[in-house]
Design an enzyme around this catalytic site. Sequence first.
Site, mmCIF file in Angstrom:
data_model
loop_
_atom_site.group_PDB
_atom_site.id
_atom_site.type_symbol
_atom_site.label_atom_id
_atom_site.label_comp_id
_atom_site.label_asym_id
_atom_site.label_seq_id
_atom_site.Cartn_x
_atom_site.Cartn_y
_atom_site.Cartn_z
ATOM 1 N N GLY A 15 60.051 19.874 85.840
ATOM 2 C CA GLY A 15 61.466 19.643 85.579
ATOM 3 C C GLY A 15 61.665 18.639 84.457
ATOM 4 O O GLY A 15 60.935 17.651 84.356
ATOM 5 N N ARG A 76 56.889 26.165 84.127
ATOM 6 C CA ARG A 76 55.920 26.145 85.223
ATOM 7 C C ARG A 76 54.986 27.335 85.021
ATOM 8 O O ARG A 76 55.430 28.483 84.994
ATOM 9 C CB ARG A 76 56.631 26.209 86.569
ATOM 10 C CG ARG A 76 57.653 25.087 86.748
ATOM 11 C CD ARG A 76 58.285 25.115 88.123
ATOM 12 N NE ARG A 76 59.442 24.220 88.198
ATOM 13 C CZ ARG A 76 59.368 22.920 88.409
ATOM 14 N NH1 ARG A 76 58.194 22.359 88.563
ATOM 15 N NH2 ARG A 76 60.464 22.182 88.461
ATOM 16 N N ASP A 107 54.359 15.262 89.954
ATOM 17 C CA ASP A 107 53.111 15.403 90.709
ATOM 18 C C ASP A 107 52.445 16.757 90.514
ATOM 19 O O ASP A 107 51.215 16.851 90.467
ATOM 20 C CB ASP A 107 53.332 15.106 92.191
ATOM 21 C CG ASP A 107 54.425 15.960 92.813
ATOM 22 O OD1 ASP A 107 55.032 16.776 92.103
ATOM 23 O OD2 ASP A 107 54.669 15.810 94.026
ATOM 24 N N THR A 130 60.185 12.194 85.945
ATOM 25 C CA THR A 130 60.942 12.889 86.992
ATOM 26 C C THR A 130 62.067 11.982 87.456
ATOM 27 O O THR A 130 61.850 10.785 87.675
ATOM 28 C CB THR A 130 60.059 13.269 88.200
ATOM 29 O OG1 THR A 130 60.889 13.668 89.289
ATOM 30 C CG2 THR A 130 59.190 12.105 88.648
ATOM 31 N N ASP A 132 63.457 11.845 90.271
ATOM 32 C CA ASP A 132 63.412 11.518 91.700
ATOM 33 C C ASP A 132 62.718 10.197 92.007
ATOM 34 O O ASP A 132 62.836 9.675 93.110
ATOM 35 C CB ASP A 132 62.716 12.636 92.477
ATOM 36 C CG ASP A 132 63.549 13.906 92.559
ATOM 37 O OD1 ASP A 132 64.785 13.795 92.486
ATOM 38 O OD2 ASP A 132 62.964 14.995 92.684
ATOM 39 N N ASP A 134 59.608 9.634 92.603
ATOM 40 C CA ASP A 134 58.821 9.896 93.808
ATOM 41 C C ASP A 134 57.312 9.891 93.565
ATOM 42 O O ASP A 134 56.565 10.579 94.260
ATOM 43 C CB ASP A 134 59.238 11.240 94.412
ATOM 44 C CG ASP A 134 59.054 12.406 93.442
ATOM 45 O OD1 ASP A 134 58.800 12.170 92.245
ATOM 46 O OD2 ASP A 134 59.176 13.566 93.886
ATOM 47 N N ARG A 176 64.899 15.921 97.175
ATOM 48 C CA ARG A 176 64.473 16.863 98.209
ATOM 49 C C ARG A 176 63.588 16.185 99.254
ATOM 50 O O ARG A 176 63.666 16.476 100.440
ATOM 51 C CB ARG A 176 63.725 18.037 97.565
ATOM 52 C CG ARG A 176 63.399 19.180 98.501
ATOM 53 C CD ARG A 176 62.830 20.346 97.717
ATOM 54 N NE ARG A 176 61.698 19.932 96.894
ATOM 55 C CZ ARG A 176 61.442 20.397 95.667
ATOM 56 N NH1 ARG A 176 62.254 21.274 95.119
ATOM 57 N NH2 ARG A 176 60.391 19.985 94.996
#
Length: 328
Positions: A15, A76, A107, A130, A132, A134, A176
């Site tokens: 992303g 991707r 990741d 990213t 997020d 994360d 998410r």
Amino acid sequence: MPKKIEKIAVLTSGGDAPGMNAAIRAVVRTCAYHNVECYGVYQGYEGLIEGDFEILNARSVKGIINKGGTFLKSARSQKFRTKEGRQQAYDNLIKANIDGLVVIGGDGSFTGAMIFNQEFEFPVMGIPGTIDNDIVGTTHTLGFDTALNTVVDAIDKIRDTASSHNRLFFIEVMGRDVGHIALNTGIAGGAEEILIPEEDLGLDRLVDSLNRSRKSGKSSSIVIVAEGDKIGKNIFELKDFIDENMEGYDVRVSVLGHMQRGGAPSCFDRVLASRMGVKAVESLLEGETNYMVGLINSKMELTPLEKAIKGKTKINLELLRVSDIMST
């Protein structure tokens, strides 16, 4: 002795995130500073397999530090998940005499880089991109700060409408598996409640919180919901529950979606991207490989890709407590 690095390729994968262009720029210009040739790979790992890359110089990346997204594009790649696809990518890199690879992504992108390094002993370095936030090994990933600013701006605008019409708004933000965006923007936006995957607050607490808000004199409310929150199947189910079980609320839902990924990167993300790009290239030149660069205690540090991938970020418990106090 590791082979001397004379040519480095850079790609973006997964992303997109604000700051990726700034990171590409930093990689290219650090290569130029050290007299290392730099190649830009288009369409992520798919571009490695297709041989879709070209030489970039300092002038190739002018005027992109303020641009969102990634001018190298992202994709991707299912082919890269296969040994045959990775072999083709490796052959293309060797054919172009490229000695090292910088991967900007999350990741999944780092998993591909780690496997590629293990199979071919090809030097790789990761830059976490990213929204997020994360990934273990950095307090901030590229795009996180910009996404927070984008979400807070949206919350402020929605609150104007909520206050004008005495409405309850459920606002869904990205996240998410983690609630970093929801928790930070919920506090900054003055939300009455914040729902995140890490803390299953339950419907009873949500109802109690909304009742307390109404009894305290609040005529409108904002509830921030991370997309991975487990209370309901989705944010619309939450709305239906409130409609059915609480009188006097005019409930609305706003899903911010991919707007959170777009826009010009913040000052913080531009500086972070520049620092990460420099660290990634210079680490490769120093013979390091299979690491991710990250911000730890205000310094650029290296974390093994395996640790970055398999680790799990933790929610800030202090922020949870601050959120509870602020929603009083």
